[in-house]
Design a protein around this motif. Sequence first.
Motif, short mmCIF file in Angstrom:
data_model
loop_
_atom_site.label_atom_id
_atom_site.label_comp_id
_atom_site.label_asym_id
_atom_site.label_seq_id
_atom_site.Cartn_x
_atom_site.Cartn_y
_atom_site.Cartn_z
N GLY A 172 0.81 -1.22 0.00
CA GLY A 172 0.00 0.00 0.00
C GLY A 172 0.84 1.26 0.00
O GLY A 172 0.55 2.23 -0.71
N ALA A 173 1.93 1.26 0.78
CA ALA A 173 2.81 2.43 0.86
C ALA A 173 3.51 2.70 -0.47
O ALA A 173 3.64 3.85 -0.90
CB ALA A 173 3.82 2.26 1.99
N VAL A 174 3.96 1.63 -1.12
CA VAL A 174 4.59 1.79 -2.43
C VAL A 174 3.58 2.34 -3.43
O VAL A 174 3.88 3.25 -4.21
CB VAL A 174 5.21 0.45 -2.92
N GLY A 175 2.37 1.80 -3.41
CA GLY A 175 1.32 2.30 -4.30
C GLY A 175 1.01 3.76 -4.05
O GLY A 175 0.84 4.54 -5.00
N THR A 176 0.96 4.15 -2.79
CA THR A 176 0.72 5.56 -2.46
C THR A 176 1.86 6.43 -2.98
O THR A 176 1.62 7.50 -3.53
CB THR A 176 0.55 5.74 -0.94
N TRP A 222 -4.71 7.44 -1.41
CA TRP A 222 -5.16 6.66 -0.26
C TRP A 222 -5.71 5.30 -0.68
O TRP A 222 -5.86 4.39 0.15
CB TRP A 222 -6.25 7.42 0.50
N ILE A 223 -5.94 5.09 -1.96
CA ILE A 223 -6.58 3.86 -2.43
C ILE A 223 -5.68 2.62 -2.36
O ILE A 223 -6.15 1.55 -1.95
CB ILE A 223 -7.16 4.08 -3.85
N PRO A 224 -4.38 2.68 -2.72
CA PRO A 224 -3.56 1.46 -2.65
C PRO A 224 -3.54 0.76 -1.29
O PRO A 224 -3.66 -0.47 -1.24
CB PRO A 224 -2.18 1.94 -3.07
N PRO A 225 -3.41 1.48 -0.16
CA PRO A 225 -3.44 0.75 1.12
C PRO A 225 -4.79 0.09 1.39
O PRO A 225 -4.85 -0.99 1.98
CB PRO A 225 -3.14 1.81 2.18
N VAL A 226 -5.85 0.71 0.94
CA VAL A 226 -7.18 0.12 1.11
C VAL A 226 -7.25 -1.19 0.33
O VAL A 226 -7.64 -2.24 0.87
CB VAL A 226 -8.30 1.09 0.65
N LEU A 227 -6.83 -1.16 -0.92
CA LEU A 227 -6.90 -2.34 -1.77
C LEU A 227 -5.98 -3.46 -1.28
O LEU A 227 -6.37 -4.64 -1.27
CB LEU A 227 -6.58 -1.98 -3.23
N SER A 228 -4.76 -3.11 -0.87
CA SER A 228 -3.83 -4.15 -0.42
C SER A 228 -4.34 -4.82 0.85
O SER A 228 -4.24 -6.04 1.01
CB SER A 228 -2.41 -3.60 -0.24
N ASN A 229 -4.90 -4.04 1.75
CA ASN A 229 -5.45 -4.62 2.98
C ASN A 229 -6.72 -5.42 2.71
O ASN A 229 -6.94 -6.46 3.33
CB ASN A 229 -5.69 -3.54 4.03
#
Length: 162
Positions: free
Chosen positions: A86-90, A101-108
């Motif tokens: 998620g952090a890398v995506g952000t 904010w979407i990558p951490p949501v999706l990864s989790n």
Amino acid sequence: MNNIKTKQLVTGGMIAAIYVVLTVLAAQFNLASGAIQVRFSEALTILPVFTVAAVPGLTIGCLLANLLTGLAVWDVVFGSVATLIGAVGTRLLKNKPLLAWIPPVLSNMAIVPIILIKVYAVPDAWWFLVLTVGAGEVLSCGLLGLLLWRSLKNIPAIKEMK
């Protein structure tokens, strides 16, 4: 050059420490783990928009928080991997903070339900856990994260971190 590395190390360490404190606080209210979780610390997942130091800071913070709150080893490992992804995506979306904010949501949403089912034998259906984890992440990363971004984006010292 050394000064930049030192600043990044200190910044990452501070982010990790704040993540741990906020997760332990959420754990006191039974919000840090389980089918329904709203980790206050997940608001920090917007920080890679401001600095690359947030990527290892968030990952190490998650790892330490998961250890300190007594989670199973597989949760410590794969929960931290979800945070790293998620952090890398952000960070990749640093120029689009309203989407960052979407990558951490999706990864989790992708990883945590599997952890809950496989590690903790949570009896709920996978799709239900995706929805509950996703809802908590939208509150933490989306609502709180965007509020944090809005609060920090015009601070001169933060602007210089990129």
